[in-house]
Design a protein around this motif. Structure first.
Motif, mmCIF file in Angstrom:
data_model
loop_
_atom_site.group_PDB
_atom_site.id
_atom_site.type_symbol
_atom_site.label_atom_id
_atom_site.label_comp_id
_atom_site.label_asym_id
_atom_site.label_seq_id
_atom_site.Cartn_x
_atom_site.Cartn_y
_atom_site.Cartn_z
ATOM 1 N N GLY A 59 0.839 -1.199 0.000
ATOM 2 C CA GLY A 59 0.000 0.000 0.000
ATOM 3 C C GLY A 59 0.868 1.240 0.000
ATOM 4 N N ILE A 60 0.281 2.311 -0.522
ATOM 5 C CA ILE A 60 1.023 3.572 -0.608
ATOM 6 C C ILE A 60 0.663 4.468 0.578
ATOM 7 N N ALA A 61 1.479 5.483 0.800
ATOM 8 C CA ALA A 61 1.153 6.514 1.782
ATOM 9 C C ALA A 61 0.158 7.477 1.154
ATOM 10 N N LEU A 62 -0.638 8.136 1.968
ATOM 11 C CA LEU A 62 -1.619 9.091 1.428
ATOM 12 C C LEU A 62 -0.933 10.190 0.619
ATOM 13 N N ALA A 74 -9.982 8.308 9.808
ATOM 14 C CA ALA A 74 -10.306 9.708 9.489
ATOM 15 C C ALA A 74 -9.500 10.281 8.314
ATOM 16 N N PRO A 75 -8.161 10.093 8.292
ATOM 17 C CA PRO A 75 -7.412 10.652 7.151
ATOM 18 C C PRO A 75 -7.813 10.017 5.826
ATOM 19 N N GLN A 99 -10.856 8.853 5.053
ATOM 20 C CA GLN A 99 -12.152 9.388 4.647
ATOM 21 C C GLN A 99 -11.974 10.733 3.928
ATOM 22 N N GLU A 100 -11.084 11.546 4.475
ATOM 23 C CA GLU A 100 -10.828 12.853 3.871
ATOM 24 C C GLU A 100 -10.221 12.690 2.471
ATOM 25 N N ALA A 101 -9.261 11.774 2.354
ATOM 26 C CA ALA A 101 -8.610 11.549 1.061
ATOM 27 C C ALA A 101 -9.610 11.000 0.045
ATOM 28 N N PHE A 102 -10.520 10.140 0.502
ATOM 29 C CA PHE A 102 -11.514 9.553 -0.401
ATOM 30 C C PHE A 102 -12.468 10.630 -0.925
ATOM 31 N N THR A 103 -12.885 11.531 -0.055
ATOM 32 C CA THR A 103 -13.767 12.625 -0.480
ATOM 33 C C THR A 103 -13.094 13.471 -1.564
ATOM 34 N N ALA A 104 -11.807 13.750 -1.387
ATOM 35 C CA ALA A 104 -11.070 14.539 -2.381
ATOM 36 C C ALA A 104 -10.933 13.761 -3.688
ATOM 37 N N LEU A 105 -10.679 12.471 -3.576
ATOM 38 C CA LEU A 105 -10.515 11.633 -4.771
ATOM 39 C C LEU A 105 -11.811 11.590 -5.582
ATOM 40 N N GLN A 106 -12.925 11.455 -4.871
ATOM 41 C CA GLN A 106 -14.230 11.411 -5.538
ATOM 42 C C GLN A 106 -14.514 12.697 -6.302
ATOM 43 N N ALA A 107 -14.097 13.819 -5.726
ATOM 44 C CA ALA A 107 -14.329 15.107 -6.393
ATOM 45 C C ALA A 107 -13.537 15.175 -7.693
ATOM 46 N N ALA A 108 -12.350 14.553 -7.713
ATOM 47 C CA ALA A 108 -11.496 14.603 -8.900
ATOM 48 C C ALA A 108 -11.858 13.532 -9.924
ATOM 49 N N TYR A 109 -12.331 12.383 -9.463
ATOM 50 C CA TYR A 109 -12.617 11.243 -10.353
ATOM 51 C C TYR A 109 -14.029 10.728 -10.083
ATOM 52 N N PRO A 110 -14.972 11.070 -10.945
ATOM 53 C CA PRO A 110 -16.368 10.672 -10.730
ATOM 54 C C PRO A 110 -16.571 9.150 -10.717
ATOM 55 N N LEU A 126 -16.249 -3.257 11.619
ATOM 56 C CA LEU A 126 -17.134 -2.800 10.538
ATOM 57 C C LEU A 126 -18.001 -1.613 10.953
ATOM 58 N N GLU A 127 -18.357 -1.526 12.245
ATOM 59 C CA GLU A 127 -19.183 -0.386 12.689
ATOM 60 C C GLU A 127 -18.426 0.934 12.513
ATOM 61 N N ALA A 128 -17.150 0.938 12.925
ATOM 62 C CA ALA A 128 -16.338 2.152 12.768
ATOM 63 C C ALA A 128 -16.155 2.480 11.290
ATOM 64 N N ALA A 129 -15.893 1.454 10.487
ATOM 65 C CA ALA A 129 -15.668 1.682 9.057
ATOM 66 C C ALA A 129 -16.906 2.298 8.404
ATOM 67 N N ILE A 130 -18.082 1.796 8.756
ATOM 68 C CA ILE A 130 -19.321 2.327 8.171
ATOM 69 C C ILE A 130 -19.543 3.770 8.638
ATOM 70 N N THR A 131 -19.260 4.036 9.891
ATOM 71 C CA THR A 131 -19.368 5.406 10.404
ATOM 72 C C THR A 131 -18.451 6.351 9.631
ATOM 73 N N MET A 132 -17.302 5.834 9.190
ATOM 74 C CA MET A 132 -16.328 6.658 8.482
ATOM 75 C C MET A 132 -16.490 6.571 6.963
ATOM 76 N N GLY A 133 -17.605 6.031 6.499
ATOM 77 C CA GLY A 133 -17.922 6.124 5.079
ATOM 78 C C GLY A 133 -17.691 4.887 4.244
ATOM 79 N N ALA A 134 -17.422 3.742 4.848
ATOM 80 C CA ALA A 134 -17.204 2.520 4.057
ATOM 81 C C ALA A 134 -18.369 2.274 3.104
ATOM 82 N N THR A 135 -18.051 1.901 1.860
ATOM 83 C CA THR A 135 -19.108 1.454 0.932
ATOM 84 C C THR A 135 -18.965 -0.038 0.657
ATOM 85 N N CYS A 136 -17.875 -0.625 1.131
ATOM 86 C CA CYS A 136 -17.644 -2.064 0.979
ATOM 87 C C CYS A 136 -16.920 -2.542 2.219
#
Ligand SMILES: *Cc1c(COP(=O)(O)O)cnc(C)c1O
Length: 229
Positions: A137-140, A179-180, A182-193, A206-216
């Motif tokens: 995996g890469i660093a953010l 948390a970091p 989730q923020e990176a994912f929001t930015a990525l979504q804005a750039a790549y539909p 899984l509860e924490a992941a869903i709270t932080m925006g998991a879609t899978c």
């Protein structure tokens, strides 16, 4: 075992629904990926009979045997394991998704090997959130550079991000770890539909992941019980 898998699947669906409601999300926006590594084909068949059609595998040789045995069943196969370039050809041919992209070289090889007749391979970039030397995996900080290159590859469809952070104790710490991301994912979504997938959360968090925006969410032991050694 069969009854156990059916029962466990229902329990996981319940946990997903409860976690989604607790943070005002639609449970239908969260896909359940059943992680079947080291589980026998029979276990996959039992989950399939109960309506589970997406499975994640980590080990290529084992996965190819299962894919061959189960080829009469419509199943979405997700590769979620460590990915070296010598595995890229088989992965490109036999899987619908790859969650563990971490180099441009592997992405290029997957794109080259995906056949013309197949739809683009769905890919997520794997983020090593805790900089663990044992995980790929890469660093953010490297995300935007890799995303722009992967998004340009025609036989790949950039769908989002995947992570498997080091275990944390407790909901609050688990959320903090994501948390970091989730923020990176929001930015990525804005750039790549095309990006609609945040692949985080296992049986333990899984509860924490869903709270932080998991879609899978990728659930192994919560569905199949302890893995055989
Ligand atoms: C094994 C595995 C999972 C599932 O973990 P469980 O604790 O069995 O739910 C999820 N993601 C990845 C990448 C895995 O290797």
């Amino acid at each position: 075992m069969k009854d156990a898998i059916v029962h466990n699947l229902a329990t996981i669906h319940q946990r997903i629904a409860q976690a989604a409601h607790a943070c005002q999300r639609d449970p239908a926006s969260i896909q359940l990926l059943a992680v079947s590594k080291r589980q026998p084909v029979e276990a996959i068949e039992q989950a399939w009979q109960a309506g589970q059609y997406a499975f994640g595998e980590n080990y290529l040789q084992e996965a190819l045997e299962k894919i061959t045995t189960l080829k009469s069943k419509p199943i979405n196969w997700h590769f979620i394991g460590a990915l070296q370039s010598n595995k890229a050809t088989a992965v490109a041919h036999h899987f619908d998704w790859v969650h563990s992209i971490h180099t441009l070289k592997i992405a290029q090889k997957l794109a080259q090997q995906r056949s013309e007749a197949q739809p683009p391979l769905n890919v997520c970039l794997q983020i090593n959130l805790d900089a663990e030397p044992t995980k790929s995996g890469i660093a953010l900080a490297e995300l935007s550079a890799l995303a722009v290159q992967v998004a340009s590859l025609e036989k790949l469809c950039l769908r989002g991000l995947m992570a498997l952070p080091a275990p944390r104790l407790g909901f609050v710490e688990q959320c903090r770890a994501y948390a970091p991301l989730q923020e990176a994912f929001t930015a990525l979504q804005a750039a790549y539909p095309s990006c609609d997938t945040l692949s985080i959360g296992t049986s333990a968090d899984l509860e924490a992941a869903i709270t932080m925006g998991a879609t899978c969410v990728r659930i192994g032991e919560g569905i199949f019980g302890p893995r055989p050694i």
